[in-house]
Design an enzyme around this catalytic site. Structure first.
Site: not given
Length: 215
Positions: A9, A13-15, A22, A60, A82-83
Site C-alpha cells: 500500500h 499518516e501513521w507510516n 498492524g 483498499r 498485515e501482521l
C-alpha cells in the site's frame, strides 16, 4: 504460467508518524496517493485481470486507484491483512517501554519464536498469506491477478516462496507501493511451482522512501 503481481500500500499518516499500524488503520497521505497513482500507471498496460486486496482501508484505497487504471473490480480478502501487532498496535515507536521495544525488535530482527503479546506469529501470518496466494490458482485460465497487501505480510509471503522461514521477512525491503511478482510455473530449469521473479521494485516512484528519509 500464472503471474501474480504484489503491491504494498501507499504511504500512510501513521507510516510518516512512526506509529505502529498492524491491523489498525490510517489513511494514505497525499504522497501515498501519488505513489498509488504511479504504480497504477506502471501496471495499467500489463493486462491485470483481478485486483485482490487486504480489507484494511489503506490497502483498499491503494487497490481502488490501481483497479481504476486497470479497468478491474476490487476483491477484498481478509487473509491479506498485515501482521496483528497485539498490544503494540496504534503505539508510537518512540513511546515504547524497554520491554515493548524488545518485543518489537524480536519481530524486526527475525526471531523464530517472536510474538508480541495478544498478537500474531510470523508462522500464522505466513500460513494465511500462502492460502491467499494459492487461491489465485483457482482463477480462470489466462488471469493475471494483482495483490495489494502490507510490508510485513508481503515480505513474509515472498520469504516462504523462496523456501525461507516466515520470520526472515525483515531481510526484504518492500517500500510503500513497491512492485513484486511471483510466478507459478512448470520449468525444466527452475523449481516447479512458485518462484520469485522480482521483489521490491520502486523504479516507478519519483521520491525517496520514508525509511531513507528517517534514517
Amino acid at each position: 504460467m500464472l503471474q501474480v503481481y504484489l503491491v504494498r500500500h501507499g504511504e500512510t499518516e501513521w507510516n510518516a508518524a512512526r506509529r505502529i499500524q498492524g491491523q489498525s488503520d490510517s489513511p494514505l497521505t497525499a504522497n501515498g496517493e501519488h505513489q498509488a497513482r504511479l504504480v497504477a500507471q506502471r501496471v495499467s498496460k500489463q493486462g491485470i485481470t483481478h485486483v485482490i486486496t487486504s480489507d484494511l482501508g489503506r490497502t483498499r484505497r491503494t487497490a481502488q486507484i490501481i483497479a481504476e487504471a486497470c479497468g478491474c473490480e476490487v476483491i477484498n480478502d481478509p487473509r491479506l491483512r498485515e501482521l496483528h501487532m497485539g498490544v503494540l498496535e496504534e503505539r508510537l515507536i518512540d513511546s515504547l517501554t524497554p520491554q515493548e521495544e524488545q518485543w518489537r525488535k524480536q519481530m524486526v530482527d527475525g526471531t523464530a519464536d517472536g510474538r508480541i503479546p495478544q498478537g500474531e506469529s510470523m508462522s500464522e501470518l505466513g500460513d494465511r498469506m500462502r492460502e491467499a496466494l494459492e487461491s489465485c490458482l483457482m482463477l480462470p485460465e489466462g488471469s493475471k491477478p494483482l495483490i495489494v497487501s502490507h510490508g510485513i505480510a508481503l515480505g513474509c509471503l515472498i520469504s516462504t516462496v523462496l523456501g525461507l522461514p516466515a520470520y526472515a521477512e525483515r531481510r526484504l525491503r518492500l517500500r510503500n507501493c513497491s512492485l513484486s511478482r511471483v510466478d507459478h510455473q512448470q520449468s525444466p530449469w527452475l523449481a516447479s511451482g512458485w518462484i520469485v521473479e522480482t521483489a521490491g521494485d520502486v523504479t516507478h516512484l519519483d521520491t525517496p522512501a520514508l525509511d531513507e528519509l528517517q534514517r
